[in-house]
Design a protein around this motif. Structure first.
Motif, PDB file in Angstrom:
ATOM      1  N   ALA A 114       0.565  -1.477   0.100  1.00 53.57           N
ATOM      2  CA  ALA A 114       0.072   0.023  -0.003  1.00 53.57           C
ATOM      3  C   ALA A 114       0.923   1.203   0.034  1.00 53.57           C
ATOM      4  N   LEU A 115       2.159   1.118   0.834  1.00 50.66           N
ATOM      5  CA  LEU A 115       2.897   2.403   0.637  1.00 50.66           C
ATOM      6  C   LEU A 115       3.675   2.564  -0.558  1.00 50.66           C
ATOM      7  N   GLY A 116       3.921   1.426  -1.255  1.00 48.45           N
ATOM      8  CA  GLY A 116       4.314   1.396  -2.716  1.00 48.45           C
ATOM      9  C   GLY A 116       3.307   2.152  -3.639  1.00 48.45           C
ATOM     10  N   ALA A 117       2.113   1.636  -3.246  1.00 50.43           N
ATOM     11  CA  ALA A 117       1.213   2.268  -4.071  1.00 50.43           C
ATOM     12  C   ALA A 117       0.812   3.803  -3.899  1.00 50.43           C
ATOM     13  N   ILE A 118       1.599   4.090  -2.868  1.00 47.89           N
ATOM     14  CA  ILE A 118       1.033   5.544  -2.495  1.00 47.89           C
ATOM     15  C   ILE A 118       2.409   6.460  -3.253  1.00 47.89           C
ATOM     16  N   ALA A 119       3.548   5.901  -3.052  1.00 50.29           N
ATOM     17  CA  ALA A 119       4.801   6.349  -3.607  1.00 50.29           C
ATOM     18  C   ALA A 119       4.876   6.261  -5.152  1.00 50.29           C
ATOM     19  N   GLY A 120       4.315   5.376  -5.608  1.00 49.47           N
ATOM     20  CA  GLY A 120       4.411   5.387  -7.212  1.00 49.47           C
ATOM     21  C   GLY A 120       3.564   6.492  -7.893  1.00 49.47           C
ATOM     22  N   LEU A 139      -3.916   7.540  -4.678  1.00 50.36           N
ATOM     23  CA  LEU A 139      -3.473   7.960  -3.149  1.00 50.36           C
ATOM     24  C   LEU A 139      -4.127   7.998  -2.158  1.00 50.36           C
ATOM     25  N   ALA A 140      -5.717   8.205  -2.447  1.00 48.72           N
ATOM     26  CA  ALA A 140      -6.702   8.296  -1.305  1.00 48.72           C
ATOM     27  C   ALA A 140      -7.150   6.784  -1.086  1.00 48.72           C
ATOM     28  N   THR A 141      -7.207   6.093  -2.001  1.00 47.40           N
ATOM     29  CA  THR A 141      -7.408   4.524  -1.897  1.00 47.40           C
ATOM     30  C   THR A 141      -6.510   3.813  -1.152  1.00 47.40           C
ATOM     31  N   VAL A 145      -4.125   4.857   1.146  1.00 48.00           N
ATOM     32  CA  VAL A 145      -4.109   5.314   2.362  1.00 48.00           C
ATOM     33  C   VAL A 145      -5.311   4.718   3.187  1.00 48.00           C
ATOM     34  N   LEU A 146      -6.198   4.532   2.701  1.00 52.03           N
ATOM     35  CA  LEU A 146      -7.498   3.728   3.141  1.00 52.03           C
ATOM     36  C   LEU A 146      -7.427   2.367   3.525  1.00 52.03           C
ATOM     37  N   GLN A 147      -6.708   1.800   2.305  1.00 53.57           N
ATOM     38  CA  GLN A 147      -6.113   0.324   2.298  1.00 53.57           C
ATOM     39  C   GLN A 147      -5.028   0.134   3.568  1.00 53.57           C
ATOM     40  N   ILE A 148      -4.145   0.895   3.773  1.00 57.87           N
ATOM     41  CA  ILE A 148      -3.296   0.841   4.627  1.00 57.87           C
ATOM     42  C   ILE A 148      -4.121   0.766   6.303  1.00 57.87           C
ATOM     43  N   LEU A 149      -5.098   1.658   6.241  1.00 57.72           N
ATOM     44  CA  LEU A 149      -5.752   1.596   7.525  1.00 57.72           C
ATOM     45  C   LEU A 149      -6.554   0.348   7.698  1.00 57.72           C
ATOM     46  N   PHE A 150      -7.102  -0.025   6.672  1.00 56.87           N
ATOM     47  CA  PHE A 150      -7.639  -1.719   6.866  1.00 56.87           C
ATOM     48  C   PHE A 150      -6.947  -2.528   7.249  1.00 56.87           C
ATOM     49  N   GLN A 151      -5.693  -2.650   6.661  1.00 58.40           N
ATOM     50  CA  GLN A 151      -4.704  -3.764   6.770  1.00 58.40           C
ATOM     51  C   GLN A 151      -4.055  -3.628   8.428  1.00 58.40           C
ATOM     52  N   LEU A 152      -3.989  -2.360   8.763  1.00 58.71           N
ATOM     53  CA  LEU A 152      -3.314  -2.083   9.991  1.00 58.71           C
ATOM     54  C   LEU A 152      -4.463  -2.328  11.109  1.00 58.71           C
ATOM     55  N   PHE A 153      -5.423  -1.761  10.986  1.00 58.50           N
ATOM     56  CA  PHE A 153      -6.412  -1.847  12.135  1.00 58.50           C
ATOM     57  C   PHE A 153      -7.435  -2.769  12.123  1.00 58.50           C
ATOM     58  N   LEU A 154      -7.656  -3.472  10.830  1.00 63.39           N
ATOM     59  CA  LEU A 154      -8.825  -4.383  10.796  1.00 63.39           C
ATOM     60  C   LEU A 154      -8.625  -5.545  10.372  1.00 63.39           C
ATOM     61  N   THR A 155      -7.779  -5.903   9.160  1.00 66.61           N
ATOM     62  CA  THR A 155      -7.743  -7.014   8.458  1.00 66.61           C
ATOM     63  C   THR A 155      -7.115  -8.022   9.326  1.00 66.61           C
ATOM     64  N   ARG A 156      -6.173  -7.700  10.004  1.00 67.65           N
ATOM     65  CA  ARG A 156      -4.995  -8.524  10.990  1.00 67.65           C
ATOM     66  C   ARG A 156      -6.064  -9.075  12.107  1.00 67.65           C
ATOM     67  N   ILE A 212     -12.934   4.430  -4.092  1.00 62.45           N
ATOM     68  CA  ILE A 212     -11.854   4.615  -2.885  1.00 62.45           C
ATOM     69  C   ILE A 212     -12.069   3.426  -2.166  1.00 62.45           C
ATOM     70  N   VAL A 213     -13.445   3.408  -1.452  1.00 61.10           N
ATOM     71  CA  VAL A 213     -13.594   2.367  -0.502  1.00 61.10           C
ATOM     72  C   VAL A 213     -13.772   0.957  -1.257  1.00 61.10           C
ATOM     73  N   THR A 214     -14.339   0.702  -2.401  1.00 64.22           N
ATOM     74  CA  THR A 214     -14.291  -0.757  -2.719  1.00 64.22           C
ATOM     75  C   THR A 214     -12.913  -1.250  -3.281  1.00 64.22           C
ATOM     76  N   ARG A 215     -12.126  -0.024  -3.765  1.00 60.04           N
ATOM     77  CA  ARG A 215     -10.672  -0.647  -4.222  1.00 60.04           C
ATOM     78  C   ARG A 215      -9.970  -1.036  -2.858  1.00 60.04           C
ATOM     79  N   ALA A 216     -10.257  -0.068  -1.725  1.00 61.30           N
ATOM     80  CA  ALA A 216      -9.499  -0.276  -0.472  1.00 61.30           C
ATOM     81  C   ALA A 216      -9.610  -1.631   0.120  1.00 61.30           C
TER      82      ALA A 216
END
Length: 423
Positions: free
Chosen positions: A158-164, A279-281, A283-294, A333-337
């Motif tokens: 997700a960070l790479g997808a922001i940096a790209g 970028l927006a997608t 960022v939300l993806q990171i939040l999902f992975q960090l606080f929800l998915t795990r 944004i939400v469905t892709r994240a």
């Protein structure tokens, strides 16, 4: 905040896993950065032609994928994983370099022809290379590790997808598309280095009962992935889940392309819009992975995550059916994240419990040929329903049904009790 993060990582990652987690996350970072550097260029081609012509692009991608699938199968049948994985990345690295003279000859080739070729290449690059990454991760880590570590590895992507896209916006007016291709190729070279490091780590920390994975040839038929998918109830459900998710994703992509083309007149503006959306997608993806998915994967397992993803998609699409217009941005944004932050780690974790041939052949067949067939079917279906005077809200409600069906199929997902092929 920093102490909380340190405690979180200490509870999640075992000491001997720390270096592998870091390299795997860095690997996914540079891989998705390489992809997202050139993705906005592809997106502006889609916006330029509009959703009614997307089926032509997807037909070309589907045919190309069908041609490449047996080639990939032959490669996995004859080469050790320690050889064929770097070989695939080297192939795409050389392709990126090969596009540089083509863009220099764009006026002679024609923008439409070059755009179609580039769209096909970027689409195949995305599907095959990312699918191969997760197959490799499923080979490096066992089931318990996957549930703990995959969401964290996904954060690197997700960070790479922001940096790209950020690099694209910063460099496109400086180095042009040709320069972006060089940067992407260099990042793919770093991916190869990460692969070799992880292979070494895997030899030092083998999965119980499967030592020396990188030294074994998977074997089997070059079309084993397609055959095994048709034969296995588990894989058929995975393929159906993929098609239902693709129904949602391609619908959103089509209408977002129309919105982009209608709102932005220039190539630069369309690329900028796509980059901002990415970028927006992510960022939300990171939040999902960090606080929800795990939390869901470790406490409830992948089935719960798959159900949640389907529900999220259905709710967002229902909002688009009712509100329309600019709501497509929020839906995208939400469905892709959710697709990459919730669905993907959950679905890929299922493959840790199957054999090597399923991980590399069936999975990649589903993630490439099946997915691209879905793209073609959905875009063609949208055109057909439009021809029958089905309004946008009606199309959205059909896609809501696909989201609900995805949640239902996800609730029934279980890995097979025993290996489905020799691995």
């Amino acid at each position: 905040m920093l102490d909380t993060l340190k405690n979180y990582l200490r509870e999640t990652v075992r000491p001997h896993e720390q270096s592998a987690l870091f390299v795997a996350a860095a690997y996914f970072f540079v891989l998705l950065a390489a992809y997202y550097i050139i993705r906005p260029v592809r997106e502006q081609f889609s916006a330029a032609v509009g959703s009614t012509q997307l089926w032509v692009f997807y037909l070309a991608v589907f045919v190309t994928t069908l041609v490449l699938t047996p080639v990939f199968g032959a490669l996995t049948s004859r080469l050790r994983r320690g050889v064929f994985i770097p070989a695939v990345y080297a192939f795409f690295l050389l392709c990126a370099i090969g596009f540089i003279p083509l863009f220099n000859l764009q006026q002679q080739i024609g923008a439409k022809v070059l755009g179609t070729i580039f769209f096909v290449w970027v689409s195949v690059f995305n599907l095959l290379v990312v699918a191969l990454f997760w197959s490799f991760m499923s080979d490096i880590f066992d089931r318990v590790q996957a549930r703990r570590l995959f969401p964290l590895i996904g954060i690197g992507g997700a960070l790479g997808a922001i940096a790209g896209p950020a690099m694209t916006k910063a460099l496109v007016f400086v180095v042009g598309v040709q320069g972006l291709l060089v940067v992407s190729a260099l990042l793919l070279g770093l991916c190869i280095g990460c692969v070799y490091w992880l292979l070494g780590w895997a030899r030092r920390h083998p999965v119980a009962g499967e030592p020396d994975r990188d030294q074994r040839v998977i074997g089997g038929s070059v079309i084993a992935g397609a055959i095994e998918t048709m034969r296995s109830p588990f894989l058929r459900r995975v393929a159906l889940l993929m098609l239902l998710g693709d129904c949602v994703g391609t619908f959103v992509y089509a209408f977002l392309s129309d919105y982009n083309g209608a709102m932005f007149a220039t190539q630069e503006a369309r690329i900028g819009f796509s980059s901002s959306l990415d970028l927006a997608t992510n960022v939300l993806q990171i939040l999902f992975q960090l606080f929800l998915t795990r939390e869901i994967l470790t406490r409830l397992g992948p089935t719960a995550a798959l159900v949640l993803d389907g529900v999220v998609k259905a709710v967002m699409l229902l909002g688009f059916a009712l509100l329309g217009g600019g709501w497509i941005i929020a839906v995208a944004i939400v469905t892709r994240a959710s697709a990459y932050g919730i669905f993907k780690p959950a679905a890929d974790s299922l493959y840790t419990e199957v054999d090597a041939e399923t991980r590399y052949k069936a999975k990649n067949f589903i993630d490439t040929a099946v997915w691209r067939f879905g793209d073609l079917a959905v875009t063609s279906g949208i055109n057909l329903l439009r021809g029958l005077s089905v309004a946008t809200s009606g199309l959205a409600l059909i896609t809501v049904a696909a989201g609900i069906a995805s949640a239902w199929v996800g609730s029934r997902m279980r890995p097979p009790a025993a290996p489905t092929a020799n691995g």
